[in-house]
Motif scaffolding. Structure first.
Motif, short mmCIF file in Angstrom:
data_model
loop_
_atom_site.label_atom_id
_atom_site.label_comp_id
_atom_site.label_asym_id
_atom_site.label_seq_id
_atom_site.Cartn_x
_atom_site.Cartn_y
_atom_site.Cartn_z
N CYS A 140 0.85 -1.19 0.00
CA CYS A 140 0.00 0.00 0.00
C CYS A 140 0.89 1.24 0.00
O CYS A 140 2.12 1.14 0.11
N SER A 141 0.26 2.39 -0.09
CA SER A 141 1.01 3.66 -0.07
C SER A 141 0.43 4.59 0.99
O SER A 141 0.30 5.80 0.76
N LEU A 142 0.07 4.06 2.14
CA LEU A 142 -0.52 4.86 3.21
C LEU A 142 0.52 5.79 3.82
O LEU A 142 1.70 5.44 3.94
N THR A 143 0.09 6.95 4.25
CA THR A 143 0.96 7.90 4.92
C THR A 143 1.14 7.49 6.38
O THR A 143 0.35 6.72 6.93
N PRO A 144 2.18 8.00 7.06
CA PRO A 144 2.37 7.67 8.48
C PRO A 144 1.16 8.07 9.32
O PRO A 144 0.49 9.07 9.05
N GLY A 145 0.88 7.27 10.33
CA GLY A 145 -0.24 7.54 11.23
C GLY A 145 -1.25 6.41 11.21
O GLY A 145 -0.99 5.33 10.69
N TRP A 146 -2.42 6.68 11.80
CA TRP A 146 -3.47 5.66 11.93
C TRP A 146 -4.38 5.67 10.71
O TRP A 146 -4.74 6.71 10.18
N HIS A 147 -4.74 4.47 10.28
CA HIS A 147 -5.64 4.30 9.14
C HIS A 147 -6.58 3.14 9.42
O HIS A 147 -6.33 2.32 10.31
N ASP A 148 -7.64 3.07 8.64
CA ASP A 148 -8.60 1.97 8.73
C ASP A 148 -8.49 1.10 7.48
O ASP A 148 -8.43 1.61 6.36
N VAL A 149 -8.45 -0.19 7.70
CA VAL A 149 -8.49 -1.18 6.62
C VAL A 149 -9.82 -1.91 6.74
O VAL A 149 -10.24 -2.25 7.86
N GLU A 150 -10.47 -2.16 5.65
CA GLU A 150 -11.71 -2.91 5.67
C GLU A 150 -11.45 -4.36 5.29
O GLU A 150 -10.74 -4.64 4.31
N LEU A 151 -12.00 -5.28 6.07
CA LEU A 151 -11.99 -6.70 5.73
C LEU A 151 -13.42 -7.12 5.44
O LEU A 151 -14.31 -6.93 6.29
N VAL A 152 -13.66 -7.66 4.27
CA VAL A 152 -15.00 -8.01 3.82
C VAL A 152 -15.08 -9.51 3.61
O VAL A 152 -14.26 -10.09 2.88
N THR A 153 -16.04 -10.17 4.24
CA THR A 153 -16.20 -11.61 4.09
C THR A 153 -16.88 -11.93 2.76
O THR A 153 -17.42 -11.05 2.08
N VAL A 154 -16.89 -13.22 2.41
CA VAL A 154 -17.55 -13.66 1.18
C VAL A 154 -19.02 -13.29 1.21
O VAL A 154 -19.63 -12.95 0.18
N GLY A 155 -19.62 -13.29 2.40
CA GLY A 155 -21.03 -12.94 2.52
C GLY A 155 -21.30 -11.45 2.57
O GLY A 155 -22.45 -11.04 2.72
N GLY A 156 -20.26 -10.64 2.49
CA GLY A 156 -20.44 -9.20 2.44
C GLY A 156 -20.39 -8.48 3.77
O GLY A 156 -20.62 -7.27 3.84
N ARG A 157 -20.09 -9.19 4.88
CA ARG A 157 -19.99 -8.52 6.17
C ARG A 157 -18.63 -7.83 6.26
O ARG A 157 -17.60 -8.41 5.93
N THR A 158 -18.64 -6.59 6.75
CA THR A 158 -17.44 -5.76 6.76
C THR A 158 -17.02 -5.43 8.18
O THR A 158 -17.86 -5.14 9.03
N ALA A 159 -15.71 -5.47 8.43
CA ALA A 159 -15.16 -5.05 9.71
C ALA A 159 -14.04 -4.05 9.44
O ALA A 159 -13.32 -4.16 8.45
N THR A 160 -13.90 -3.09 10.33
CA THR A 160 -12.85 -2.08 10.22
C THR A 160 -11.66 -2.50 11.08
O THR A 160 -11.81 -2.68 12.29
N VAL A 161 -10.51 -2.64 10.45
CA VAL A 161 -9.29 -3.06 11.14
C VAL A 161 -8.35 -1.86 11.20
O VAL A 161 -7.91 -1.38 10.15
N PRO A 162 -8.02 -1.35 12.40
CA PRO A 162 -7.10 -0.22 12.48
C PRO A 162 -5.65 -0.66 12.29
O PRO A 162 -5.25 -1.74 12.75
N VAL A 163 -4.87 0.15 11.61
CA VAL A 163 -3.43 -0.11 11.45
C VAL A 163 -2.68 1.19 11.68
O VAL A 163 -3.18 2.27 11.35
N VAL A 164 -1.50 1.09 12.27
CA VAL A 164 -0.64 2.26 12.44
C VAL A 164 0.55 2.12 11.50
O VAL A 164 1.23 1.09 11.50
N VAL A 165 0.78 3.13 10.69
CA VAL A 165 1.90 3.14 9.75
C VAL A 165 3.02 3.97 10.38
O VAL A 165 2.83 5.14 10.72
N ILE A 166 4.17 3.35 10.54
CA ILE A 166 5.32 3.98 11.18
C ILE A 166 6.12 4.72 10.11
O ILE A 166 6.56 4.12 9.12
N GLY A 167 6.30 6.01 10.30
CA GLY A 167 6.94 6.84 9.30
C GLY A 167 8.44 6.61 9.20
O GLY A 167 9.07 6.10 10.14
N PRO A 168 9.04 7.01 8.08
CA PRO A 168 10.49 6.80 7.89
C PRO A 168 11.36 7.63 8.81
O PRO A 168 12.55 7.32 8.99
N ASP A 169 10.80 8.69 9.41
CA ASP A 169 11.59 9.53 10.31
C ASP A 169 11.57 9.04 11.75
O ASP A 169 12.29 9.58 12.59
#
Length: 377
Positions: A140-169
């Motif tokens: 991915c090309s996310l910027t540093p900081g907190w972001h949300d990733v969506e995980l979607v099941t075959v049946g269409g149910r969606t969950a929000t998965v938080p991820v923290v991207v650690i910056g190069p500095d």
């Protein structure tokens, strides 16, 4: 992409005893047969796949997405699932009811479930393992900081998965143990461990005095310093641990837990190997960071951290060890003194010229931190 990653949609778990055999142990095969048959039975009765999200992390060009695909009955809302409905930086999106620990373990995993990850608008197909766990590195090309990733099941149910991207500095990070380091658990004495894990409400867990204040004052003034919690505890306990950390003011960060149960080579995973492998993975994935390693002397944290110091002294800024009381030591391993090998491990850390901080609680460790003049600038 991190050097250890296997590509989007893969499941690059840290090396463990699972890797010693390509054919699963008989116990693992029995577990899979039971889980898959139970899952098929429940799906025929209207149960659907949902995702229990865990906090992930990443760096420039990639994120590690963590979660578990489980089955839930027709009347169960997504918001009723453990871990759903809260964001690590935004507080709870709904009231969180205290739960007894056994509820986190009373789940039905969906083996080898397929889910679609949506990261910054890009889609990747991921596959869970035989325990329903999703552990995948996604480009991915996310910027540093907190972001949300969506995980979607075959049946269409969606969950929000938080991820923290650690910056190069970012130059420093923290790896913290959980049991008897930030949370008093009195492990692994079997009956007390079972009571704490399965019976007590998760809001009855006790924090180690002063540790949250130590974390805030030592690391909190540097908002970009990531804190990752590494434990031999089961992923099932992740939602309760997350609520505990938020309730007591600890820094938000990913939990790096393990899957209790059969492996490719035996009945149970090795907790020590899980910690070793995860630390090596972090050193490889995040080569620009120096680490503060925080643990306790009730089990093998001093020995494992000393091994990292010996192998990569330039990558460890300091080691902080909470010293358990005599009573806590007896509960931890049956003797009133630290586990065998602790003293020699601590001596190896000192010989490597890495500051070793020791104290009975967070206040004592903070005094040690200050007296050593350790800074994150």
């Amino acid at each position: 992409m991190p050097p250890s990653a296997e590509g989007a949609g893969s499941s690059p778990r840290p090396a463990s005893s699972d890797a010693t055999s390509s054919r699963p142990h008989r116990a693992a095969r029995l577990e899979y047969a039971f889980d898959s048959r139970l899952a098929a039975f429940l799906q025929r009765r209207g149960w659907t796949a949902r995702v229990e999200p865990y906090v992930g992390y990443g760096a420039t060009g990639w994120v590690r997405v963590l979660g578990r695909v489980v089955l839930a009955g027709p009347g169960v809302r997504d918001a009723d699932l453990p871990g759903v409905g809260a964001h690590p930086t935004g507080g709870a999106a709904r009231p969180v009811t205290a739960l007894r620990g056994w509820r986190s373990f009373a789940v039905v995993p969906l083996p080898f479930a397929r889910v679609r990850a949506v990261v910054d608008g890009d889609r990747s197909e991921l596959v869970a393992d035989r325990g329903g766990f999703v552990d995948s590195v996604v480009d991915c090309s996310l910027t540093p900081g907190w972001h949300d990733v969506e995980l979607v099941t075959v049946g269409g149910r969606t969950a929000t998965v938080p991820v923290v991207v650690i910056g190069p500095d970012v130059r420093f990070g923290v790896v913290s143990d959980i049991d008897d380091t930030v949370m008093i658990t009195r492990l692994p004495r079997p009956f007390i461990a079972a009571w704490n894990t399965f019976v007590r409400h998760d809001n009855a867990r006790e924090p180690v005095p002063g540790m949250a204040d130590f974390y805030r004052r030592a690391f909190g003034s540097h908002g970009d310093v990531p804190v990752l919690y590494l434990s031999t505890g089961a992923w099932n306990a992740a939602p309760a641990i997350g609520r505990f950390l938020r309730r007591h003011g600890y820094p938000t960060g990913p939990l790096l837990l393990t899957d209790w149960g059969p492996t490719n080579s035996g009945w149970f995973r090795s907790g020590a190997e899980h910690k070793r492998a995860t630390l090596r993975r972090l050193l490889t994935e995040l080569p620009g960071l120096r680490w503060v390693l925080v643990g306790d002397d009730g089990q093998r944290d001093p020995q494992i951290y000393a091994e990292v110091v010996q192998e990569h002294p330039e990558r460890v800024l300091a080691v902080a060890i909470r010293q358990l009381s005599g009573t806590e030591q007896v509960l931890a391993h049956g003797a009133p003194a630290p586990a065998a090998g602790t003293a020699s491990a601590e001596a190896r850390t000192r010989r490597a010229d890495v500051p070793l901080l020791q104290g009975a609680d967070g206040a004592a460790l903070l005094r040690e931190w200050t007296s050593h003049g350790i800074g994150l600038e």
